[in-house]
Design a protein around this motif. Structure first.
Motif, PDB file in Angstrom:
ATOM      1  N   ARG A 198       0.841  -1.198   0.000  1.00  0.00           N
ATOM      2  CA  ARG A 198       0.000   0.000   0.000  1.00  0.00           C
ATOM      3  C   ARG A 198       0.879   1.252   0.000  1.00  0.00           C
ATOM      4  NH1 ARG A 198      -3.781   1.748   5.073  1.00  0.00           N
ATOM      5  NH2 ARG A 198      -4.304   3.820   4.314  1.00  0.00           N
ATOM      6  N   ARG A 221       5.645  32.135  11.101  1.00  0.00           N
ATOM      7  CA  ARG A 221       4.382  32.028  10.374  1.00  0.00           C
ATOM      8  C   ARG A 221       3.782  33.420  10.163  1.00  0.00           C
ATOM      9  NH1 ARG A 221      -0.957  29.635  12.955  1.00  0.00           N
ATOM     10  NH2 ARG A 221       0.512  28.303  14.022  1.00  0.00           N
ATOM     11  N   GLN A 235       3.001  36.094   6.624  1.00  0.00           N
ATOM     12  CA  GLN A 235       1.607  36.401   6.282  1.00  0.00           C
ATOM     13  C   GLN A 235       1.515  37.463   5.202  1.00  0.00           C
ATOM     14  OE1 GLN A 235      -1.211  34.879   7.545  1.00  0.00           O
ATOM     15  NE2 GLN A 235       0.402  33.510   8.237  1.00  0.00           N
ATOM     16  N   ARG A 293       1.590  29.876   1.453  1.00  0.00           N
ATOM     17  CA  ARG A 293       0.407  29.515   0.674  1.00  0.00           C
ATOM     18  C   ARG A 293       0.797  29.229  -0.772  1.00  0.00           C
ATOM     19  NH1 ARG A 293      -3.916  27.546   1.576  1.00  0.00           N
ATOM     20  NH2 ARG A 293      -4.962  28.687  -0.068  1.00  0.00           N
ATOM     21  N   SER A 294       1.988  28.705  -0.988  1.00  0.00           N
ATOM     22  CA  SER A 294       2.421  28.400  -2.342  1.00  0.00           C
ATOM     23  C   SER A 294       3.006  27.002  -2.352  1.00  0.00           C
ATOM     24  CB  SER A 294       3.474  29.410  -2.794  1.00  0.00           C
ATOM     25  OG  SER A 294       4.330  28.832  -3.738  1.00  0.00           O
ATOM     26  N   THR A 295       2.729  26.255  -3.405  1.00  0.00           N
ATOM     27  CA  THR A 295       3.230  24.886  -3.441  1.00  0.00           C
ATOM     28  C   THR A 295       4.734  24.854  -3.717  1.00  0.00           C
ATOM     29  OG1 THR A 295       2.529  24.831  -5.735  1.00  0.00           O
ATOM     30  CG2 THR A 295       1.084  23.785  -4.125  1.00  0.00           C
ATOM     31  N   ASN A 343      -2.871  24.760  10.693  1.00  0.00           N
ATOM     32  CA  ASN A 343      -4.213  24.340  10.306  1.00  0.00           C
ATOM     33  C   ASN A 343      -4.238  23.353   9.147  1.00  0.00           C
ATOM     34  OD1 ASN A 343      -5.693  25.871  12.215  1.00  0.00           O
ATOM     35  ND2 ASN A 343      -5.113  27.687  11.079  1.00  0.00           N
ATOM     36  N   ASP A 344      -3.133  23.256   8.446  1.00  0.00           N
ATOM     37  CA  ASP A 344      -3.055  22.313   7.335  1.00  0.00           C
ATOM     38  C   ASP A 344      -1.628  21.766   7.366  1.00  0.00           C
ATOM     39  OD1 ASP A 344      -3.206  20.918   4.994  1.00  0.00           O
ATOM     40  OD2 ASP A 344      -3.394  22.654   3.681  1.00  0.00           O
ATOM     41  N   PRO A 391       0.703  23.574   1.835  1.00  0.00           N
ATOM     42  CA  PRO A 391      -0.480  23.244   1.057  1.00  0.00           C
ATOM     43  C   PRO A 391      -0.246  22.058   0.110  1.00  0.00           C
ATOM     44  CG  PRO A 391       0.607  25.188   0.163  1.00  0.00           C
ATOM     45  CD  PRO A 391       1.333  24.825   1.425  1.00  0.00           C
ATOM     46  N   LEU A 392      -1.269  21.257  -0.016  1.00  0.00           N
ATOM     47  CA  LEU A 392      -1.267  20.102  -0.907  1.00  0.00           C
ATOM     48  C   LEU A 392      -0.087  19.169  -0.656  1.00  0.00           C
ATOM     49  CD1 LEU A 392      -2.434  21.937  -4.130  1.00  0.00           C
ATOM     50  CD2 LEU A 392      -3.762  20.351  -2.748  1.00  0.00           C
ATOM     51  N   ASN A 393       0.239  18.996   0.609  1.00  0.00           N
ATOM     52  CA  ASN A 393       1.279  18.049   1.030  1.00  0.00           C
ATOM     53  C   ASN A 393       2.674  18.381   0.525  1.00  0.00           C
ATOM     54  OD1 ASN A 393      -0.625  16.371   2.364  1.00  0.00           O
ATOM     55  ND2 ASN A 393      -1.236  15.582   0.374  1.00  0.00           N
ATOM     56  N   LYS A 399      -3.942  10.545  13.991  1.00  0.00           N
ATOM     57  CA  LYS A 399      -5.143  11.222  13.516  1.00  0.00           C
ATOM     58  C   LYS A 399      -6.103  10.196  12.918  1.00  0.00           C
ATOM     59  CE  LYS A 399      -4.015  15.459  14.505  1.00  0.00           C
ATOM     60  NZ  LYS A 399      -4.454  15.796  15.831  1.00  0.00           N
ATOM     61  N   SER A 400      -5.553   9.283  12.135  1.00  0.00           N
ATOM     62  CA  SER A 400      -6.406   8.270  11.500  1.00  0.00           C
ATOM     63  C   SER A 400      -6.382   6.949  12.268  1.00  0.00           C
ATOM     64  CB  SER A 400      -5.967   8.037  10.055  1.00  0.00           C
ATOM     65  OG  SER A 400      -6.042   9.235   9.329  1.00  0.00           O
ATOM     66  N   PHE A 401      -5.516   6.822  13.257  1.00  0.00           N
ATOM     67  CA  PHE A 401      -5.395   5.618  14.075  1.00  0.00           C
ATOM     68  C   PHE A 401      -5.139   4.361  13.254  1.00  0.00           C
ATOM     69  CE2 PHE A 401      -7.984   8.554  16.630  1.00  0.00           C
ATOM     70  CZ  PHE A 401      -7.098   8.709  17.682  1.00  0.00           C
ATOM     71  N   ALA A 460      -9.893  25.018   6.341  1.00  0.00           N
ATOM     72  CA  ALA A 460      -9.476  24.187   7.468  1.00  0.00           C
ATOM     73  C   ALA A 460     -10.316  24.477   8.711  1.00  0.00           C
ATOM     74  CB  ALA A 460      -7.998  24.417   7.777  1.00  0.00           C
ATOM     75  N   GLY A 502      -5.980  32.082   3.989  1.00  0.00           N
ATOM     76  CA  GLY A 502      -4.726  32.275   4.714  1.00  0.00           C
ATOM     77  C   GLY A 502      -4.529  33.690   5.216  1.00  0.00           C
ATOM     78  N   ASP A 512     -13.474   9.422   9.230  1.00  0.00           N
ATOM     79  CA  ASP A 512     -12.180   9.930   9.687  1.00  0.00           C
ATOM     80  C   ASP A 512     -12.209  11.417   9.389  1.00  0.00           C
ATOM     81  OD1 ASP A 512      -9.590  10.720  10.094  1.00  0.00           O
ATOM     82  OD2 ASP A 512      -8.681   9.100   8.931  1.00  0.00           O
ATOM     83  N   ALA A 547     -10.611  14.105  10.231  1.00  0.00           N
ATOM     84  CA  ALA A 547      -9.408  14.850   9.838  1.00  0.00           C
ATOM     85  C   ALA A 547      -9.049  14.570   8.383  1.00  0.00           C
ATOM     86  CB  ALA A 547      -8.249  14.483  10.764  1.00  0.00           C
ATOM     87  N   ARG A 600     -11.724  16.040   5.977  1.00  0.00           N
ATOM     88  CA  ARG A 600     -11.571  17.492   5.911  1.00  0.00           C
ATOM     89  C   ARG A 600     -10.393  17.848   4.992  1.00  0.00           C
ATOM     90  NH1 ARG A 600      -9.091  21.470  10.422  1.00  0.00           N
ATOM     91  NH2 ARG A 600      -7.389  20.045  10.061  1.00  0.00           N
ATOM     92  N   GLN A 601      -9.326  17.045   5.104  1.00  0.00           N
ATOM     93  CA  GLN A 601      -8.149  17.312   4.287  1.00  0.00           C
ATOM     94  C   GLN A 601      -8.469  17.238   2.799  1.00  0.00           C
ATOM     95  OE1 GLN A 601      -5.137  18.155   5.910  1.00  0.00           O
ATOM     96  NE2 GLN A 601      -4.705  18.907   3.865  1.00  0.00           N
ATOM     97  N   ILE A 658      -9.933  20.535   1.920  1.00  0.00           N
ATOM     98  CA  ILE A 658      -8.904  21.592   1.924  1.00  0.00           C
ATOM     99  C   ILE A 658      -8.091  21.509   0.635  1.00  0.00           C
ATOM    100  CG2 ILE A 658      -6.791  22.379   3.057  1.00  0.00           C
ATOM    101  CD1 ILE A 658      -7.884  21.303   5.691  1.00  0.00           C
ATOM    102  N   ASP A 659      -7.664  20.291   0.304  1.00  0.00           N
ATOM    103  CA  ASP A 659      -6.823  20.105  -0.881  1.00  0.00           C
ATOM    104  C   ASP A 659      -7.567  20.443  -2.158  1.00  0.00           C
ATOM    105  OD1 ASP A 659      -4.849  19.367   0.821  1.00  0.00           O
ATOM    106  OD2 ASP A 659      -4.912  17.225   0.369  1.00  0.00           O
ATOM    107  N   ASN A 665      -7.481  24.120  -2.464  1.00  0.00           N
ATOM    108  CA  ASN A 665      -6.105  24.555  -2.717  1.00  0.00           C
ATOM    109  C   ASN A 665      -5.665  24.284  -4.142  1.00  0.00           C
ATOM    110  OD1 ASN A 665      -5.432  25.778  -0.357  1.00  0.00           O
ATOM    111  ND2 ASN A 665      -4.524  23.954   0.582  1.00  0.00           N
ATOM    112  N   LEU A 702      -4.389  27.509  -5.745  1.00  0.00           N
ATOM    113  CA  LEU A 702      -2.926  27.610  -5.814  1.00  0.00           C
ATOM    114  C   LEU A 702      -2.358  27.062  -7.104  1.00  0.00           C
ATOM    115  CD1 LEU A 702      -1.978  26.462  -2.199  1.00  0.00           C
ATOM    116  CD2 LEU A 702      -2.460  28.759  -3.019  1.00  0.00           C
TER     117      LEU A 702
END
Lengths: 305, 417
Positions: A71, A137, A141, A164-166, A251-252, A256-258, A273-275, B192, B246, B375, B377, B380-381, B384-385, B388, B392
Motif C-alpha cells: 500500500r 508564520r 503572512q 500559501r504556495s506549493t 491548520n493544514d 499546502p497540498l502536502n 489522527k487516523s489511528f 481548514a 490564509g 475519519d 481529519a 476534511r483534508q 482543503i486540498d 487549494n 494555488l
C-alpha cells in the motif's frame, strides 16, 4: 574486605583482576542496557511486528503480511512525502553547513566582541522550535500583518504567497529551521578550527601560500572529522524534521497540498489522527531503514579517512 | 449450638455487607479535559448523587489528544469507564471495537428519543439500536462585525439573510490597498476551519445536490451541484475577491482582530469571541439560497454505556445517562458550557430563541445535517486540498472536484473494510 583472608573457594575470588573489571563494567552497563532494551529496542521490534498487521486501536490486530508495504509503495502521498523529506535534506544540509562554516571561519578571526557575536548566533538554537515557527508564520503572512510582505509592498514589489504556495512553502519553512541550527554548527566549527595547530598556518604563510590555498589544503582537510560529524548530525536532523513544519502551518500541517509534509509527519497523522497503526508502523520501519542507510553511508565516508 | 449461632451471625453479616454493596454502587464516567465541560459535569454529578444516594459517580478526564487511545485500551482490557463520552463520528469505530453497548430500550425507548431529540441524534443509530445520547449539540452561524458593517454603510442590525445579500455585504465591507491586496476581508475563507462543513452540508444542498448518499458511505458531490457550490466558494477569492485564504493565518484570528466583516463558525467559538473588546459583533443564521432554503451542520459529543457494564452497574449507568440527557442537565450545560440543548423542548424555549446569540444557532439546529465522518481529519483534508488545487495550482474546478470525491471515497471504503 581483604582478599587474603577470604575463602579461596569463592567464585568472585577465583576471577582474575581483568575478569573482575569486566564483571564490574557489565554490572554498571546493565542498567542503561536494560533501560534501552525496554524503552528503545523492544518497542522497535514491536513496531516492526505491528507493520505486518492492520491494528487500528479499536479492533485486535490481525496479520496482513506485506499489505501495508505494498500500500505504501502505491500511495502517491508516500512518494511525495519521500521527495519532500529528501528536499529538506539536500537543500538544508549543504546550505546550513556552508553558512555556518563561513560564519565560523570569519568569526574565528574577529576579536572585537567575539563572545557577544557568538552568543547572538547561538541564541536561536536555544529557542523552542514551536515558538519560532509561530513567529515565522506571522512573518510570512500577507499584508497587513506580514512583515516580509509589508516590506515588499512598501518597496513596490508584488506580495509573495510564501506558505500559501506549493513551490515557496518548503524553502520558507526551511529558512527558520536552518537559522535555528546555525548557532550550534558555528560553535562546533569554531572548536574544530581552533583545534588545528597554528604552526601549520605559520609554515604555510612563510612559504607564501595564498589564503585560499590554505583554506583548501590545510583548513578543510584537517576539519574533516568536524565536518563529518556535522553532516551526519544535521542530515539526521533534516530527515526527522517535524515541529517546524507542524507549527508553521498549523491548520493544514504539511500543506499546502502536502508539498511540505515530511515522512515523520505522515507517520504522525496516520497513527494519531487516523489511528491506522499498522500502516503507520510500516512507514516507521521505512524511515528507520532510511536513517540507518544514511548513517551507514556517512560512517563509511568517515572510515575512509 | 454455638457453632450454629456463629454461622447464623456470619451469614447475617455477609448479607448486610452484600446489601450495603448493592446500595452503594460506584460507576465511572470519562470525558476529555475542557475546563467548562468538566465544571458542568461536576455539578451534574453532585446533583445526581444527591437525588440517588446509593450511587456515586467517579469523574475521570484526559487530554483530548490521548482520549480515544485511552478509552480503547481501557475498555478492551475490561477496565475503565461505565459511561463514556464520545464524538458522534467515532461511533462506528467504537461499535466495531465492541467498546459500547446499545442503549437498553426500557430506559431509552426509541420513539421517545426520536420525538424529543433533534433529528441529528440519528447519527447515533446503527442497525435499529441507539448507541448514545448527547447532552449538548453545536451548530454553525454567520458572525458579523457590526462596526465594519456600519462603516461600510450597512445596517448593523440587518445582517444578510440570503447568499445574494451575503455577497453584497462582503463586497461592500472588503478593503484593499492601492495594489489590490486585501487589508480587511469581507468574508473569511478558511477551509481548514468550518468552511468545509459549510460547503459540504449547506452550499451543495442549496445548489440542489446532496454531499453523500447511502448513509454517507457514497460520495455524491461529484455532480453539478457540487461543482456550483465549489465555484461559489472559490469565486469569493478569485472573482469577487472579498476574502483571501490564509489571510491573517486563520478565519477566527482575522475576525477577532477586527479585520474581517463576516466569518462562519460554531457555538464552540463563542467563548473565544466573547473576549473581543474592540467592536460589537452579532450572529445570524447561515444565509439561505434564492428560494429561502437553509441548511446547517451540527455535531455533538454523546454519552454511551460501555460494553462490559451489567447488573447493578448497568442500572446505575442507565439512571446516570438518563439524568445527564435530561432537560435539567441540558439547561445547566447551556449556562456553564454555552452548548445548545439536544432536546427540542429544552432548546426551543422562548427565552433561548430570543437570545440574540443562541437564537440563530438554535434555529439552525432544526434544519441541520450531520455528516457521518469515518475519519474527520482525513475527510476534511480532501476538502482543503480540493480548494487549494483550484486556488494555488489553477486546476480546473471539475477535475479538482472529481479528484476530491475519489480520494474521499477511498477513505470511506478503507474504513468500511
Amino acid at each position: 574486605m581483604s582478599t587474603a583472608r577470604a575463602k579461596p573457594g569463592g567464585l568472585w575470588n577465583g576471577l582474575s583482576l581483568s575478569h573482575k573489571r569486566v564483571v564490574w563494567a557489565w554490572t554498571f552497563l546493565a542498567v542503561p542496557i536494560l533501560f534501552y532494551s525496554v524503552i528503545r529496542f523492544w518497542p522497535t521490534l514491536q513496531a516492526i511486528g505491528l507493520s505486518f498487521t492492520n491494528w487500528n486501536l479499536m479492533r485486535p490486530a490481525s496479520f496482513v503480511g506485506l499489505e501495508n508495504y505494498t500500500r505504501l509503495v502505491q500511495d502517491p502521498l508516500f512518494w511525495q512525502v519521500f521527495r519532500n523529506t529528501f528536499l529538506y535534506l539536500i537543500i538544508g544540509t549543504p546550505i546550513s553547513l556552508l553558512i555556518s562554516f563561513a560564519i565560523a571561519y570569519y568569526l574565528d578571526r574577529v576579536r572585537f566582541m567575539h563572545g557577544f557575536i557568538r552568543a547572538l548566533y547561538f541564541l536561536p538554537f536555544l529557542t523552542t522550535a514551536a515558538a519560532m515557527a509561530w513567529v515565522w508564520r506571522w512573518f510570512y503572512q500577507p499584508v497587513p500583518i506580514g512583515v516580509i510582505n509589508g516590506f515588499l509592498t512598501w518597496a513596490g514589489l508584488p506580495q509573495q504567497p510564501f506558505l500559501r504556495s506549493t513551490t515557496q512553502a518548503l524553502p520558507a519553512i526551511l529558512a527558520p529551521a536552518i537559522w535555528a541550527g546555525l548557532g550550534f554548527q558555528v560553535i562546533i566549527f569554531i572548536a574544530g578550527l581552533r583545534a588545528i595547530p597554528t604552526s601549520y598556518y605559520e609554515a604555510a604563510r612563510i612559504d607564501g601560500v595564498s589564503e585560499f590555498a590554505i583554506l583548501r589544503r590545510i583548513t578543510l582537510p584537517l576539519l574533516k572529522p568536524t565536518l563529518v560529524f556535522l553532516i551526519v548530525f544535521s542530515s539526521i536532523g533534516f530527515l526527522r524534521i517535524f515541529d517546524q513544519v507542524y507549527n508553521i502551518n498549523f491548520n493544514d500541517p504539511g500543506g499546502p497540498l502536502n508539498t511540505t509534509k515530511p515522512l515523520v509527519m505522515m507517520i504522525y497523522q496516520t497513527a494519531f489522527k487516523s489511528f491506522d497503526m499498522g500502516y503507520a508502523a510500516a512507514q516507521t520501519v521505512v524511515l528507520f531503514a532510511i536513517l540507518l542507510a544514511v548513517s551507514l553511508i556517512q560512517l563509511r565516508v568517515l572510515k575512509d579517512r | 449450638m454455638r457453632l450454629r449461632k456463629m454461622l447464623a451471625g456470619l451469614a447475617f453479616g455477609v448479607g448486610v455487607l452484600a446489601a450495603n454493596a448493592a446500595s452503594a454502587v460506584e460507576i465511572e464516567y470519562w470525558q476529555y479535559v475542557f475546563e467548562t465541560r468538566v465544571k458542568a459535569m461536576d455539578q451534574l454529578i453532585q446533583k445526581f448523587q444527591a437525588a440517588n444516594p446509593g450511587i456515586t459517580v467517579k469523574h475521570t478526564t484526559f487530554p483530548y489528544a490521548e482520549y480515544q487511545t485511552k478509552v480503547a485500551a481501557a475498555v478492551t482490557a475490561g477496565q475503565g469507564p461505565d459511561v463514556v463520552q464520545l464524538f458522534y463520528g467515532w461511533v462506528d469505530g467504537f461499535i466495531a471495537g465492541k467498546l459500547i453497548q446499545p442503549l437498553p430500550k426500557d430506559a431509552f425507548p426509541h420513539d421517545k428519543i426520536q420525538a424529543e431529540f433533534f433529528p441529528i441524534v440519528k447519527a447515533m443509530e446503527r442497525g435499529g439500536e441507539y448507541y448514545g445520547l448527547p447532552t449538548a449539540v453545536r451548530s454553525l452561524a454567520l458572525f458579523y462585525n457590526k462596526k465594519l458593517f456600519q462603516a461600510a454603510g450597512l445596517d448593523p442590525n440587518k445582517p444578510p439573510q440570503n447568499l445574494q445579500e451575503f455577497l453584497a455585504a462582503a463586497e461592500k465591507t472588503v478593503k484593499r490597498d492601492s495594489a489590490g491586496n486585501i487589508i480587511s476581508e469581507g468574508f473569511t475563507l478558511d477551509m481548514a476551519g468550518q468552511d468545509h462543513q459549510w460547503w459540504r452540508e449547506v452550499l451543495i444542498r442549496q445548489n440542489g445536490g446532496v454531499p453523500y448518499t447511502d448513509n454517507d458511505r457514497k460520495v455524491a458531490y461529484d455532480s453539478d451541484a457540487g461543482l456550483k457550490a465549489l465555484q461559489f466558494y472559490t469565486d469569493l477569492q478569485t472573482k469577487q475577491k472579498v476574502g483571501l485564504m490564509g489571510f491573517m493565518d486563520e478565519a477566527q484570528a482575522a475576525f477577532k482582530g477586527g479585520l474581517a466583516a463576516m466569518t462562519i463558525d460554531g457555538t464552540f467559538r463563542l467563548g473565544a469571541f466573547s473576549s473581543i473588546k474592540g467592536f460589537e459583533w452579532g450572529v445570524t443564521e447561515l444565509p439561505a439560497d434564492a428560494n429561502g432554503m437553509r441548511s446547517n451542520y451540527a455535531s455533538y459529543f454523546a454519552n454511551a454505556i460501555t460494553s462490559r457494564v451489567q447488573g447493578e452497574k448497568l442500572e446505575a449507568s442507565k439512571k446516570f445517562l438518563t439524568y445527564i440527557s435530561s432537560p435539567e442537565a441540558m439547561e445547566l450545560w447551556l449556562q456553564v458550557v454555552g452548548e445548545l440543548p439536544a432536546r427540542r423542548s429544552a432548546a426551543m424555549t422562548e427565552k433561548n430563541l430570543s437570545n440574540p446569540i443562541y437564537g440563530p444557532f438554535l434555529k439552525g439546529l432544526d434544519y441541520a445535517h450531520t455528516t457521518m465522518f469515518v475519519d474527520e481529519a482525513a475527510q476534511r483534508q480532501t476538502a482543503i486540498d480540493m480548494v487549494n488545487r483550484v486556488l494555488l495550482q489553477n486546476q480546473d474546478l471539475k477535475a479538482s472536484l472529481a479528484e476530491a470525491a475519489k480520494a474521499e471515497q477511498a477513505i470511506i471504503d478503507r474504513a468500511a473494510k
